[in-house]
Design a protein around this motif. Structure first.
Motif, PDB file in Angstrom:
ATOM      1  N   SER A  17      11.828 -24.501 -14.277  1.00 27.49           N
ATOM      2  CA  SER A  17      10.868 -25.474 -14.833  1.00 27.49           C
ATOM      3  C   SER A  17      10.012 -24.885 -15.939  1.00 27.49           C
ATOM      4  O   SER A  17       9.247 -25.614 -16.571  1.00 27.49           O
ATOM      5  CB  SER A  17       9.960 -26.012 -13.716  1.00 27.49           C
ATOM      6  OG  SER A  17       9.237 -24.944 -13.101  1.00 27.49           O
TER       7      SER A  17
ATOM      8  N   GLY B 150      -0.944 -24.674  -5.488  1.00 25.03           N
ATOM      9  CA  GLY B 150      -0.699 -25.867  -6.285  1.00 25.03           C
ATOM     10  C   GLY B 150       0.092 -26.865  -5.486  1.00 25.03           C
ATOM     11  O   GLY B 150       0.651 -26.548  -4.417  1.00 25.03           O
TER      12      GLY B 150
ATOM     13  N   THR C 263       5.311 -28.047  -8.531  1.00 26.33           N
ATOM     14  CA  THR C 263       4.707 -27.458  -9.731  1.00 26.33           C
ATOM     15  C   THR C 263       5.355 -26.119 -10.129  1.00 26.33           C
ATOM     16  O   THR C 263       5.002 -25.553 -11.161  1.00 26.33           O
ATOM     17  CB  THR C 263       3.207 -27.248  -9.500  1.00 26.33           C
ATOM     18  OG1 THR C 263       3.029 -26.423  -8.337  1.00 26.33           O
ATOM     19  CG2 THR C 263       2.507 -28.587  -9.287  1.00 26.33           C
TER      20      THR C 263
ATOM     21  N   LYS D  34       5.812 -23.235  -7.857  1.00 27.04           N
ATOM     22  CA  LYS D  34       5.351 -22.024  -7.152  1.00 27.04           C
ATOM     23  C   LYS D  34       6.547 -21.215  -6.664  1.00 27.04           C
ATOM     24  O   LYS D  34       6.605 -19.998  -6.834  1.00 27.04           O
ATOM     25  CB  LYS D  34       4.445 -22.410  -5.969  1.00 27.04           C
ATOM     26  CG  LYS D  34       3.209 -23.192  -6.366  1.00 27.04           C
ATOM     27  CD  LYS D  34       2.308 -23.427  -5.173  1.00 27.04           C
ATOM     28  CE  LYS D  34       2.992 -24.255  -4.085  1.00 27.04           C
ATOM     29  NZ  LYS D  34       3.385 -25.589  -4.552  1.00 27.04           N
TER      30      LYS D  34
END
Length: 368
Positions: free
Chosen positions: A13, A31, A35, A37
């Protein structure tokens, strides 16, 4: 020793270049879900040499490359760099910071490794990190569900985990590599022994061929020497023959010159005789000589004609029985004999004149 920074570019990502700076101690990344992690943990495992796509929660290795998003095209490569602080000198390398970089390309699916910017192999990175407990197969990264796996593992699996934690893994890997190299060496030795036997089997004919080649070389050299000797001998003979031909040519030229000189002398003598005869008043001598020679030629012709007719008469007497023919031939023979008698009479009449001519020639020769 601690992780100092992590740089991601095109990895999952993280499409843009992203750099995370770490400090000594504990770093917590928080988070919401989705996202990225877990992608950070995957990046650390991937840059350390993870090879299984399932380890990185993917179906194939190039799934780690950014696959695109709405309004953002997919990328062709992914790159992750992990910087480790080495101020304590735990890593066997003369640098205070060690940066490990891994790059993968979508079109080939192959990975490239670099150590402080210099291209290297994955094995070099594993050897560098083996004494620190860090690596793709060592338990420095504990993911979800792995604690339960350790607790329910069999004794053999737990032993492997304990050996990895005790830094025994690197020695086992080295032993495995040494054993593989030993097996490879043994295989090479077997092939080498086969080659040696084959070479030894072929050695005898090769030695014979080498001896034949040496003999051939000697014979060729000897033949060359013989040819040179024969050529020299032939050249010597030709030179001697050339000298003899030159001598004979000189002799022939001298003989030719003598003959030419003799001919000139004879021409001069003939001219002198003609002048002498003219001076003596024998102007009609040449005419008498011509007449004598003409009579001689005439007598020779008559004799030849007589002989030919005599042979013809004999043939006709044998073949013909007619009496009239025989009488005609006899009459011809009488006429020829009569003509021959006339020639003899003329020759007798010229005899005294011929004697005078010969005496004149002798007198001229005596006066010379």
């Amino acid at each position: 020793m601690f992780l100092k920074s992590l740089m991601l570019k095109g990895f999952k990502s993280f499409a843009d270049k992203t750099t995370l700076q770490f400090e000594p101690g504990i770093t917590v990344v928080v988070g919401p879900n989705g996202t990225g992690k877990s992608n950070l943990v995957d990046a650390v495992a991937w840059v350390l040499g993870a090879q299984g796509p399932r380890t990185l929660r993917g179906g194939k290795m190039d799934d780690v490359i950014f696959a695109g998003a709405p309004g953002r095209p997919a990328l062709g490569r992914a790159e992750v760099s992990l910087t480790i602080d080495n101020e304590a000198g735990l890593l066997p390398i003369d640098f205070s910071e060690v940066t490990i970089t891994r790059t993968i390309f979508r079109n080939t699916g192959e990975s490239e490794y670099a150590l402080n910017g210099a291209p290297c192999r994955l094995l070099d990175i594993q050897d560098l990190l083996s004494d620190t407990g860090i690596g793709r197969q060592q338990h420095v990264i504990v993911g979800q569900g792995q604690i339960d796996t350790v607790l329910t593992a069999r004794p053999e699996e737990r032993r492997a985990i304990i050996e990895e934690a005790a830094a025994i893994l690197k020695f086992r890997r080295r032993r495995e590599r040494a054993e593989r190299r030993l097996e490879t060496t043994e295989g090479n030795l077997l092939r080498l022994n086969d080659l040696v036997r084959e070479v030894r089997r072929q050695l005898t004919p090769l030695q014979k061929q080498a001896d034949a080649a040496r003999r051939h070389g000697g014979l060729v050299e000897e033949l060359r020497s013989i040819r040179l000797y024969l050529a020299g001998h032939e050249i010597g003979g030709l030179q001697a023959r050339l000298e003899r031909v030159r001598d004979q040519r000189a002799e022939f030229e001298a003989t030719e010159n003598g003959v030419r000189l003799r001919l000139r002398e004879l021409d001069t003598a003939v001219l002198d005789v003609e002048h002498s005869l003219t001076a003596l008043g024998h102007d009609d001598l040449a005419e008498w000589l011509v007449r004598v020679e003409s009579l001689r030629e005439r007598s020779r012709g008559v004799l030849a004609l007589l002989e030919e007719k005599q042979r013809g008469v004999d043939r006709e007497l044998t073949a013909a029985a007619d009496r009239g023919v025989v009488e005609t031939l006899i009459a011809d023979a009488v006429a020829v004999r009569r003509e021959l008698a006339d020639v003899d009479t003329d020759a007798a009449a010229l005899g005294p004149r011929l004697v005078e001519v010969e005496e004149a020639e002798q007198q001229v020769a005596a006066e010379r």
